[in-house]
Scaffold this motif. Structure first.
Motif, PDB file in Angstrom:
ATOM      1  N   PRO A 288       0.957  -1.205   0.219  1.00 23.90           N
ATOM      2  CA  PRO A 288      -0.007  -0.015  -0.049  1.00 23.90           C
ATOM      3  C   PRO A 288       0.867   1.281  -0.022  1.00 23.90           C
ATOM      4  O   PRO A 288       1.894   1.267   0.864  1.00 23.90           O
ATOM      5  CB  PRO A 288      -0.808  -0.077   1.126  1.00 23.90           C
ATOM      6  N   ARG A 289       0.286   2.208  -0.763  1.00 28.19           N
ATOM      7  CA  ARG A 289       1.433   3.435  -0.984  1.00 28.19           C
ATOM      8  C   ARG A 289       0.507   4.645  -0.932  1.00 28.19           C
ATOM      9  O   ARG A 289      -0.715   4.629  -1.321  1.00 28.19           O
ATOM     10  CB  ARG A 289       2.021   3.574  -2.224  1.00 28.19           C
ATOM     11  N   GLU A 290       0.772   5.605  -0.234  1.00 32.62           N
ATOM     12  CA  GLU A 290       0.042   6.937   0.000  1.00 32.62           C
ATOM     13  C   GLU A 290       0.837   7.956  -0.498  1.00 32.62           C
ATOM     14  O   GLU A 290       1.993   8.164  -0.061  1.00 32.62           O
ATOM     15  CB  GLU A 290      -0.475   7.320   1.446  1.00 32.62           C
ATOM     16  N   ARG A 291       0.117   8.963  -1.154  1.00 34.85           N
ATOM     17  CA  ARG A 291       1.086   9.990  -1.637  1.00 34.85           C
ATOM     18  C   ARG A 291       0.574  11.280  -1.217  1.00 34.85           C
ATOM     19  O   ARG A 291      -0.466  11.669  -1.389  1.00 34.85           O
ATOM     20  CB  ARG A 291       1.019  10.051  -3.432  1.00 34.85           C
ATOM     21  N   THR A 292       1.405  12.235  -0.621  1.00 28.02           N
ATOM     22  CA  THR A 292       1.054  13.465  -0.078  1.00 28.02           C
ATOM     23  C   THR A 292       2.013  14.427  -0.533  1.00 28.02           C
ATOM     24  O   THR A 292       3.286  14.353  -0.033  1.00 28.02           O
ATOM     25  CB  THR A 292       0.925  13.481   1.316  1.00 28.02           C
ATOM     26  N   ASP A 296       5.859  10.102  -0.574  1.00 29.81           N
ATOM     27  CA  ASP A 296       5.220   8.729  -0.772  1.00 29.81           C
ATOM     28  C   ASP A 296       5.495   7.835   0.567  1.00 29.81           C
ATOM     29  O   ASP A 296       6.510   7.640   1.091  1.00 29.81           O
ATOM     30  CB  ASP A 296       5.423   7.905  -1.840  1.00 29.81           C
ATOM     31  N   TYR A 298       5.168   4.097   2.197  1.00 27.01           N
ATOM     32  CA  TYR A 298       4.787   2.458   1.962  1.00 27.01           C
ATOM     33  C   TYR A 298       4.632   1.998   3.338  1.00 27.01           C
ATOM     34  O   TYR A 298       5.288   2.237   4.147  1.00 27.01           O
ATOM     35  CB  TYR A 298       5.832   1.861   1.157  1.00 27.01           C
ATOM     36  N   LEU A 299       3.554   1.360   3.600  1.00 25.37           N
ATOM     37  CA  LEU A 299       3.108   0.954   4.900  1.00 25.37           C
ATOM     38  C   LEU A 299       3.084  -0.630   4.981  1.00 25.37           C
ATOM     39  O   LEU A 299       2.856  -1.575   4.215  1.00 25.37           O
ATOM     40  CB  LEU A 299       1.623   1.372   4.893  1.00 25.37           C
ATOM     41  N   ASP A 375       3.267  11.545  11.099  1.00 23.83           N
ATOM     42  CA  ASP A 375       2.123  10.475  10.787  1.00 23.83           C
ATOM     43  C   ASP A 375       1.925   9.574  12.138  1.00 23.83           C
ATOM     44  O   ASP A 375       2.784   9.051  12.790  1.00 23.83           O
ATOM     45  CB  ASP A 375       2.550   9.926   9.680  1.00 23.83           C
TER      46      ASP A 375
END
Length: 511
Positions: A288-292, A296, A298-299, A375
């Motif tokens: 899973p990757r989140e971009r802000t 980025d 990676y969780l 985070d």
């Protein structure tokens, strides 16, 4: 018959070519050295404004006399500043010049003054502020730049390879340089673009062929022309004055250049991805990757909080490069691998687009690190920073004052001291100097055995400084690895090095 016309750089004159010219002549070539006005040529007249056009006229006079008298193939060689009047003259006599040799010099462009090629950023600022109207810089007569003192030559280029006697001679014979020649923009019609070119790179002063190829691969627009088949390259393992430090080797390179020999760069191939965009050497599953913004995440599995590793790319990377570094296989590969082993991984795009951008790149990285730490899924007290390649100078801030939450600093095939040709005046970005203040901060250094010589030298300098101060450095060697080995061809050795490096970093995050 080959006719060489040799144009010396700042503060110097025809005398620097003596040994090289003798060797070229012994090989049967005809050699002419250009005596530039104020630099071994005629003295400037009282009140005369000596500018770049003056020196272009000096070179043109030699080209015209040679073209009439010998009719041979003219190879025009410009060292350092000398490439500017050489190019200006070749642009006006493109039919008379068979080849232009850039000897440890830049790539002058139409409308840009030679001042832009002065390596020392602080010196450029001084000259710009002086402007020549009030004498330019302290200590010089109006319109003149005083020659360097003996210990100041490195501001103009590496003195590697020069003996003490040679450095004494260079200093004793140096002349004030007409400031107007550095400030007047070069004007080119474009005719010179038809003339074949050779670059002779002095790796003790700046990048070698492999690093230039890397810049071509990254898509730097100004560099793409260097992959033209009419452009060849040679390397000399010396500093900025090869005509003094290795005249025989330089003469050999010039002879080969005149014959059209030399290394040719590989142009970008749309059908084949460049090395940095080839697959990562480990087969790692998607995460899973989140971009802000420019970051980025990676969780890993589970709610956390987890330790985190922030990956920082190198450069300079052209501002228009696509994909951006956080989407390059090396960084997505490492991030997925780390996330699969229980830590949050962050990849960051920062604005290191030129060697003068380290300040703003450092700001980007520091801001991204704080966002990662904020985070809730991240354990803010267990952070590792992992830098690559030209991102190495960015480690200096963290080495000089490591925060308590920084549990490990890792570097892969890094540049750990500014290269002489960078002209980075800010001593802040100098890891070799900063490591003495790293204290107990664990450092993991991944060293490529087949590293470019100019980069390997900074790594060895860093390790020497680290041993001297007792820094905690673990070296992961990749004996057959090259710069960027993660995408240059998977080998068991390289895969093992990645696993060992990741294991070493994660171990320090969990203790």
């Amino acid at each position: 018959m080959t006719v060489f016309i040799l144009v010396a750089g700042a503060f110097t004159g025809p005398y620097v070519w003596r040994d090289t010219a003798a060797r070229l002549t012994a090989e049967g070539a005809e050699v002419h050295t250009v005596a530039l006005t104020g630099l071994g040529g005629r003295p400037a007249e009282p009140g005369e404004a000596v500018d770049l056009e003056t020196h272009i006229a000096d070179v043109l006079a030699v080209i015209d006399s040679v073209a009439v008298e010998s009719g041979g193939d003219i190879v025009l060689v410009g060292h350092d500043y000398g490439i500017h009047p050489a190019l200006g003259a070749a642009d006006r006599r493109a039919r008379s010049v068979a080849r232009i040799v850039h000897l440890d010099s830049g790539m002058p462009r139409d409308g840009v003054p030679a001042l832009a090629a002065v390596p020392d950023q602080r010196l450029r600022e001084e000259l710009t502020e002086g402007g020549g109207g009030e004498g330019g810089v302290q200590g010089g007569r109006a319109g003149e730049l005083p020659p360097p003192a003996r210990d100041a030559w490195p501001r103009w280029g590496s003195t590697a390879g020069l003996s003490e006697a040679q450095l004494d001679g260079l200093t004793a014979l140096a002349a004030p340089h007409p400031l107007g020649t550095l400030l007047q923009p070069l004007r080119l019609t474009g005719a010179v673009a038809a003339v074949p070119v050779t670059g002779v790179l002095c790796t003790g002063n700046g990048p070698g062929i492999e690093l230039v190829q890397l810049m071509v691969d990254l898509g730097e627009p100004a560099i793409q022309a260097l992959a033209d088949p009419r452009v060849t390259f040679f390397e000399l393992p010396t500093g900025h004055w090869p005509m003094l430090s290795c005249p025989a080797e330089l003469a050999e390179a010039l002879t080969d250049a005149a014959a059209g020999r030399g290394h040719r760069l590989k142009p970008a191939d749309a059908a084949e991805p460049p090395p940095h965009l080839r697959p990562f050497l480990l087969d790692v599953p998607e995460r899973p990757r989140e971009r802000t913004g420019n970051t980025d995440l990676y969780l890993p599995e589970g709610p956390g909080p987890h330790p985190a590793v922030v990956f920082v790319h190198g450069g300079p990377v052209p501002a228009g490069a696509r994909p951006t570094p956080r989407d390059w296989p090396t960084f997505t590969g490492y991030a997925r691998y780390v996330a699969g082993h229980g830590a949050v991984a962050a990849t960051v795009d920062h604005r290191l687009h030129a060697f003068t951008d380290y300040g703003r790149a450092a700001e980007d990285v520091a801001a991204a690190v704080e966002r990662v730490r904020a985070d809730p899924r991240v354990d803010a007290d267990r952070i590792a920073l992992w830098f690559f390649s030209g991102g190495g100078p960015l480690t200096a801030d963290w080495l000089a004052a490591p925060p308590a939450w920084l549990r490990c600093l890792a570097v892969n095939y890094p540049i750990l001291a500014p290269l002489p040709s960078w002209g980075v005046a800010d001593a802040r970005f100098h890891p070799v100097r900063a490591v003495a203040r790293a204290g107990k901060l664990p450092i993991v250094l991944v060293r490529a055995g087949r590293e470019m010589a100019e980069i390997a030298a900074t790594v060895e300098e860093f390790l020497t400084a680290a041993r001297r101060c007792g820094a905690d450095v673990e070296v992961v060697d990749v004996p057959e690895g090259r710069h960027g080995f993660e995408t240059l061809g998977p080998t068991d050795e390289a895969r093992d090095a990645v696993r060992r490096a990741v294991g070493a970093v994660l171990a320090r995050l969990t203790t």
